[in-house]
Write a protein that holds these residues in place. Structure first.
Motif, PDB file in Angstrom:
ATOM      1  N   GLY A   1      -5.839   8.063  -7.849  1.00  0.00           N
ATOM      2  CA  GLY A   1      -6.640   7.417  -6.807  1.00  0.00           C
ATOM      3  C   GLY A   1      -8.126   7.770  -6.902  1.00  0.00           C
ATOM      4  N   ALA A   2      -8.929   6.959  -6.219  1.00  0.00           N
ATOM      5  CA  ALA A   2     -10.384   7.101  -6.294  1.00  0.00           C
ATOM      6  C   ALA A   2     -10.852   8.489  -5.859  1.00  0.00           C
ATOM      7  CB  ALA A   2     -11.030   6.038  -5.413  1.00  0.00           C
ATOM      8  N   ARG A   3     -10.200   9.024  -4.805  1.00  0.00           N
ATOM      9  CA  ARG A   3     -10.651  10.342  -4.308  1.00  0.00           C
ATOM     10  C   ARG A   3     -10.312  11.444  -5.296  1.00  0.00           C
ATOM     11  NH1 ARG A   3      -9.092   6.846  -1.400  1.00  0.00           N
ATOM     12  NH2 ARG A   3     -10.292   6.063   0.366  1.00  0.00           N
TER      13      ARG A   3
ATOM     14  N   TRP B   1      -0.803   6.007 -11.133  1.00  0.00           N
ATOM     15  CA  TRP B   1      -2.237   5.780 -11.032  1.00  0.00           C
ATOM     16  C   TRP B   1      -2.883   6.974 -10.344  1.00  0.00           C
ATOM     17  CZ3 TRP B   1       0.233   2.877  -6.939  1.00  0.00           C
ATOM     18  CH2 TRP B   1      -0.312   3.070  -5.663  1.00  0.00           C
TER      19      TRP B   1
ATOM     20  N   LYS C   1      -0.022   9.474   1.354  1.00  0.00           N
ATOM     21  CA  LYS C   1      -1.170   8.705   1.825  1.00  0.00           C
ATOM     22  C   LYS C   1      -2.004   9.512   2.810  1.00  0.00           C
ATOM     23  CE  LYS C   1      -1.465   4.906   0.747  1.00  0.00           C
ATOM     24  NZ  LYS C   1      -1.895   4.292  -0.546  1.00  0.00           N
TER      25      LYS C   1
ATOM     26  N   CYS D   1       0.867  -1.172   0.000  1.00  0.00           N
ATOM     27  CA  CYS D   1       0.000   0.000   0.000  1.00  0.00           C
ATOM     28  C   CYS D   1       0.907   1.226   0.000  1.00  0.00           C
ATOM     29  CB  CYS D   1      -0.898  -0.040   1.245  1.00  0.00           C
ATOM     30  SG  CYS D   1      -1.963   1.402   1.376  1.00  0.00           S
TER      31      CYS D   1
ATOM     32  N   GLU E   1      -2.412  -5.589  -3.242  1.00  0.00           N
ATOM     33  CA  GLU E   1      -1.464  -5.016  -2.279  1.00  0.00           C
ATOM     34  C   GLU E   1      -0.687  -6.141  -1.595  1.00  0.00           C
ATOM     35  OE1 GLU E   1      -3.132  -0.628  -1.081  1.00  0.00           O
ATOM     36  OE2 GLU E   1      -3.537  -2.271   0.322  1.00  0.00           O
TER      37      GLU E   1
ATOM     38  N   ARG F   1     -11.887  -0.432  -8.431  1.00  0.00           N
ATOM     39  CA  ARG F   1     -11.450  -0.647  -7.051  1.00  0.00           C
ATOM     40  C   ARG F   1     -12.634  -0.696  -6.089  1.00  0.00           C
ATOM     41  NH1 ARG F   1     -12.890   2.619  -3.318  1.00  0.00           N
ATOM     42  NH2 ARG F   1     -10.897   3.116  -2.343  1.00  0.00           N
TER      43      ARG F   1
ATOM     44  N   HIS G   1      -8.573  -3.231  -2.440  1.00  0.00           N
ATOM     45  CA  HIS G   1      -9.426  -2.169  -1.896  1.00  0.00           C
ATOM     46  C   HIS G   1     -10.897  -2.537  -1.981  1.00  0.00           C
ATOM     47  CE1 HIS G   1      -5.610  -0.019  -2.076  1.00  0.00           C
ATOM     48  NE2 HIS G   1      -6.106   0.666  -1.047  1.00  0.00           N
TER      49      HIS G   1
ATOM     50  N   ASP H   1      -8.575  -3.796  -8.801  1.00  0.00           N
ATOM     51  CA  ASP H   1      -7.840  -3.666  -7.543  1.00  0.00           C
ATOM     52  C   ASP H   1      -8.637  -4.443  -6.503  1.00  0.00           C
ATOM     53  OD1 ASP H   1      -7.019  -2.883  -5.022  1.00  0.00           O
ATOM     54  OD2 ASP H   1      -7.107  -0.732  -5.421  1.00  0.00           O
TER      55      ASP H   1
ATOM     56  N   GLU I   1       0.946   6.455  -6.935  1.00  0.00           N
ATOM     57  CA  GLU I   1      -0.229   7.329  -7.034  1.00  0.00           C
ATOM     58  C   GLU I   1       0.202   8.784  -7.089  1.00  0.00           C
ATOM     59  OE1 GLU I   1      -3.241   6.799  -4.025  1.00  0.00           O
ATOM     60  OE2 GLU I   1      -4.225   8.692  -4.532  1.00  0.00           O
TER      61      GLU I   1
ATOM     62  N   ARG J   1       4.129  -1.703  -7.279  1.00  0.00           N
ATOM     63  CA  ARG J   1       3.385  -0.533  -6.839  1.00  0.00           C
ATOM     64  C   ARG J   1       3.820  -0.100  -5.438  1.00  0.00           C
ATOM     65  NH1 ARG J   1      -2.248   0.146  -4.557  1.00  0.00           N
ATOM     66  NH2 ARG J   1      -1.041   1.059  -2.857  1.00  0.00           N
TER      67      ARG J   1
ATOM     68  N   LYS K   1      -8.346   5.068 -11.370  1.00  0.00           N
ATOM     69  CA  LYS K   1      -9.289   4.302 -10.537  1.00  0.00           C
ATOM     70  C   LYS K   1     -10.681   4.902 -10.636  1.00  0.00           C
ATOM     71  CE  LYS K   1      -6.171   2.362  -7.144  1.00  0.00           C
ATOM     72  NZ  LYS K   1      -6.226   1.716  -5.830  1.00  0.00           N
TER      73      LYS K   1
HETATM   74  C1  PEP Z   1      -4.173   2.703  -3.001  1.00  0.00           C
HETATM   75  O1  PEP Z   1      -4.159   2.044  -4.053  1.00  0.00           O
HETATM   76  O2  PEP Z   1      -3.330   2.574  -2.108  1.00  0.00           O
HETATM   77  C2  PEP Z   1      -5.293   3.644  -2.783  1.00  0.00           C
HETATM   78  C3  PEP Z   1      -5.234   4.597  -1.874  1.00  0.00           C
HETATM   79  O3  PEP Z   1      -6.329   3.394  -3.554  1.00  0.00           O
HETATM   80  P1  PEP Z   1      -7.758   4.129  -3.732  1.00  0.00           P
HETATM   81  O4  PEP Z   1      -7.514   5.430  -4.359  1.00  0.00           O
HETATM   82  O5  PEP Z   1      -8.448   3.158  -4.634  1.00  0.00           O
HETATM   83  O6  PEP Z   1      -8.391   4.188  -2.362  1.00  0.00           O
END
Ligand code: PEP
Ligand code: MN
Length: 364
Positions: free
Chosen positions: A105-107, A103, A51, A21, A225, A162, A199, A196, A84, A46, A132
């Motif tokens: 991220g989802a947010r 990548w 974070k 992660c 992960e 994800r 997640h 993914d 990310e 990855r 994502k």
């Molecule tokens: C990740 O891949 O560590 C991650 C934070 O993913 P996501 O944006 O899908 O929550």
């Protein structure tokens, strides 16, 4: 292999992205990478280096140091690297260290302002970008994220499913929505989509079955992960697997082929599909019949000034259908959804009929 996606180097037919992660230290990255490379030398390694957590004050990534540990571990094990990026500053730092792919991220995908800034910061730079899905199930926001990069000239794009945030307790950390993946694939057949599974699962119990489902739906690969010592992980400790567990999962998956090959089986398939087409025709004829009955009833409601929605009647229809679904061993949710759609259409048609009438009234 799809010529357009050759850059993915899908040797075994599937892409695998594995790694922790978060990048936590040079040793953690290298030991994890060595464990992965032993079985999956073509893996893409990855690690996240920024974070931001739900609340501040916990481990929030290692920033540029983390990127260096990721790059070194990738170089020493011969694996390409991915991280990310959420801001143009992240892009700049990751490019300067030589990270091979990014990548989103989802947010971030949920925020078109940020995606646009990211896409602009990559204008003219040829680097694979994996996007994502956003946290909420909005297919167009997901596609829009990919399009923003495409418009800036990116050709190497991949979507990552994800899972989606759910308020109810679904048994998943993020609920998979395979229908949305299917819709994405139908709209963009040339776009690789990977899953993914970590997640989505949020723990290690259901990783295998989610991965198998992704393979069954012919997705192009997986993100899993993986941490040399998952229990000690500084982020997402519950869902990470060790390199040995990663191998156990991936080596037990069954890959499906795209189409039937044997002539005898193809003939059988042809016959079954003919029968299915015939049943579909009958289903449609029955729908036509049902709609004409709905309209006749609508006329009576209009003439007698009776309201369209009859809750008692609707309840008895759905109760009967559920009884029949149970008797025939059909999935009740599936049958309920079909009849909800039929009922919605009946209400729509009959409401229009009443509206016609009142509009005429108003004119008089
Ligand atoms: C990740 O891949 O560590 C991650 C934070 O993913 P996501 O944006 O899908 O929550
Ligand atoms: Mn994570």
């Amino acid at each position: 292999m799809n010529h357009r996606n050759e850059w993915l180097h899908i040797n075994s037919g599937k892409v695998l992205i594995a790694g922790p992660c978060s990048a936590e230290s040079a040793e953690q990255m290298l030991e994890t990478a060595k464990g992965i490379a032993e079985h999956f030398p073509n893996n893409i390694l990855r690690a996240g280096s920024w974070k931001p957590r739900t609340r501040p004050g916990n481990f929030e990534g290692s920033g540029v140091d983390g990127l260096r540990w990721l790059k070194d571990a990738g170089s020493q094990t011969g694996m390409r690297t991915i991280t990310e990026v959420a801001t143009p500053q992240h892009v700049e730092a990751a490019l300067s260290i030589g990270i091979d792919m990014f990548w989103v991220g989802a947010r971030t995908t949920g925020n078109p302002f940020l995606v646009q800034e990211l896409a602009e910061s990559l204008r003219g730079i040829d680097i694979p970008v994996f996007v994502k899905n956003p946290l909420h199930p909005d297919l167009h926001l997901w596609i829009g994220g990919l399009e923003r990069f495409q418009r800036m000239g990116q050709k190497k794009l991949v979507a990552i499913h994800r899972g989606f945030h759910a308020y109810e307790n679904s048994g998943y950390r993020n609920v998979p929505r395979w229908q949305l993946v299917h819709a994405l694939k139908s709209l963009h057949p040339e776009l690789p989509v990977i899953c993914d599974i970590s997640h989505i699962a949020g723990n290690t119990t259901h990783l295998f079955s989610i991965a198998q489902q992704a393979y069954d739906l012919d997705l192009e690969g997986l993100m899993i992960e993986t941490h040399v010592n998952p229990k000690s992980a500084l982020s997402d400790p519950d869902q990470q697997v060790s390199p040995v567990e990663l191998h156990a999962i991936v080596s037990n998956l069954t890959q499906r082929v795209r189409s039937f090959e044997e002539t005898a089986v193809m003939n059988q398939v042809g016959e079954l599909r003919n029968k299915i087409d015939h049943v579909d025709e009958r289903l449609l004829e029955l729908l036509v019949q049902r709609i004409s009955l709905i309209e006749e009833l609508g006329n009576l409601k209009r003439e007698n000034n009776v309201s369209v929605l009859q809750l008692e009647r609707w309840k008895s229809i759905i109760d009967n259908c559920m009884d029949m679904a149970r008797t025939h061993g059909l999935n009740q949710e599936f049958v309920r959804n079909i009849f909800l759609q039929i009922h919605d259409e009946a209400i729509r048609l009959q409401s229009n009929m009443l509206r016609d009438f009142s509009e005429k009234d108003r004119k008089i």
